[in-house]
Design a protein around this motif. Structure first.
Motif, PDB file in Angstrom:
ATOM      1  N   PRO A   1       0.961  -1.219   0.046  1.00 51.62           N
ATOM      2  CA  PRO A   1       0.204   0.181  -0.033  1.00 51.62           C
ATOM      3  C   PRO A   1       0.867   1.397   0.044  1.00 51.62           C
ATOM      4  O   PRO A   1       0.367   2.283  -0.478  1.00 51.62           O
ATOM      5  CB  PRO A   1      -0.944  -0.375   1.292  1.00 51.62           C
ATOM      6  CG  PRO A   1      -0.988  -1.611   1.492  1.00 51.62           C
ATOM      7  CD  PRO A   1       0.393  -2.131   1.015  1.00 51.62           C
TER       8      PRO A   1
ATOM      9  N   TRP B   1      -8.586   1.123  -4.484  1.00 49.27           N
ATOM     10  CA  TRP B   1      -7.510  -0.245  -4.037  1.00 49.27           C
ATOM     11  C   TRP B   1      -7.186  -0.148  -2.775  1.00 49.27           C
ATOM     12  O   TRP B   1      -7.493  -1.039  -1.975  1.00 49.27           O
ATOM     13  CB  TRP B   1      -6.446  -0.612  -4.823  1.00 49.27           C
ATOM     14  CG  TRP B   1      -5.763  -1.701  -4.681  1.00 49.27           C
ATOM     15  CD1 TRP B   1      -6.120  -3.275  -5.080  1.00 49.27           C
ATOM     16  CD2 TRP B   1      -4.806  -1.986  -3.840  1.00 49.27           C
ATOM     17  NE1 TRP B   1      -5.319  -3.966  -4.471  1.00 49.27           N
ATOM     18  CE2 TRP B   1      -4.211  -3.411  -3.760  1.00 49.27           C
ATOM     19  CE3 TRP B   1      -3.682  -0.994  -2.991  1.00 49.27           C
ATOM     20  CZ2 TRP B   1      -3.442  -3.784  -2.962  1.00 49.27           C
ATOM     21  CZ3 TRP B   1      -2.920  -1.320  -2.196  1.00 49.27           C
ATOM     22  CH2 TRP B   1      -2.602  -2.772  -2.264  1.00 49.27           C
TER      23      TRP B   1
ATOM     24  N   LYS C   1      -8.402  -1.997   1.080  1.00 44.91           N
ATOM     25  CA  LYS C   1      -7.292  -2.745   2.113  1.00 44.91           C
ATOM     26  C   LYS C   1      -7.172  -2.428   3.388  1.00 44.91           C
ATOM     27  O   LYS C   1      -6.530  -2.886   4.186  1.00 44.91           O
ATOM     28  CB  LYS C   1      -5.996  -2.915   1.118  1.00 44.91           C
ATOM     29  CG  LYS C   1      -5.847  -3.405  -0.093  1.00 44.91           C
ATOM     30  CD  LYS C   1      -6.572  -4.584  -0.506  1.00 44.91           C
ATOM     31  CE  LYS C   1      -6.905  -5.052  -1.532  1.00 44.91           C
ATOM     32  NZ  LYS C   1      -7.790  -6.122  -1.856  1.00 44.91           N
TER      33      LYS C   1
ATOM     34  N   VAL D   1      -0.076  -6.136   2.072  1.00 47.34           N
ATOM     35  CA  VAL D   1      -1.369  -6.800   1.871  1.00 47.34           C
ATOM     36  C   VAL D   1      -0.971  -8.475   1.213  1.00 47.34           C
ATOM     37  O   VAL D   1      -0.241  -8.380   0.167  1.00 47.34           O
ATOM     38  CB  VAL D   1      -2.484  -6.235   0.832  1.00 47.34           C
ATOM     39  CG1 VAL D   1      -3.297  -6.953   0.449  1.00 47.34           C
ATOM     40  CG2 VAL D   1      -2.556  -4.889   1.571  1.00 47.34           C
TER      41      VAL D   1
ATOM     42  N   GLY E   1      -5.543 -10.655  -0.137  1.00 48.25           N
ATOM     43  CA  GLY E   1      -6.069  -9.080   0.073  1.00 48.25           C
ATOM     44  C   GLY E   1      -6.173  -8.758   1.469  1.00 48.25           C
ATOM     45  O   GLY E   1      -6.666  -7.706   1.859  1.00 48.25           O
ATOM     46  N   ASN E   2      -5.577  -9.600   2.561  1.00 46.31           N
ATOM     47  CA  ASN E   2      -5.638  -9.291   4.034  1.00 46.31           C
ATOM     48  C   ASN E   2      -4.387  -8.609   4.447  1.00 46.31           C
ATOM     49  O   ASN E   2      -3.377  -8.594   3.838  1.00 46.31           O
ATOM     50  CB  ASN E   2      -5.688 -10.560   4.858  1.00 46.31           C
ATOM     51  CG  ASN E   2      -7.059 -11.474   4.328  1.00 46.31           C
ATOM     52  OD1 ASN E   2      -8.174 -10.783   4.468  1.00 46.31           O
ATOM     53  ND2 ASN E   2      -6.736 -12.687   3.877  1.00 46.31           N
TER      54      ASN E   2
END
Length: 83
Positions: A5, A30, A34, A45, A49-50
């Motif tokens: 990110p 996006w 997140k 991430v 997606g965690n």
């Protein structure tokens, strides 16, 4: 594969500064997707997606705010392109 990110937030701000609003908004969408349950952005991430690392990162959140400001007001000056 983990995604980052912080890097995405830098790209979002750069695209906003270059008036590439579609790319900037896609990156913001996006990033916002997140966030954890508290709205915090992680450093990494995972492939599902965690959040996979340190949370929160204040500078990633700051870049997000700068990007939104740039998209709304275009008040952040950017350097001219190199020739």
């Amino acid at each position: 594969m983990a995604t980052r990110p912080p890097s995405t937030s830098f790209f979002a701000l750069a695209w906003a500064g270059l008036a590439e609003t579609g790319k900037a908004r896609a990156a913001l969408d996006w990033l916002l997707s997140k966030r954890n349950i508290l709205g915090e952005l992680p450093e990494l991430v995972d492939g599902d997606g965690n959040p996979a690392s340190t949370v929160p990162l204040a500078w990633t959140g700051s870049l997000l705010v700068l990007t939104i400001s740039q998209l709304q007001t275009h008040s952040i000056e950017t350097p001219p392109p190199a020739h």
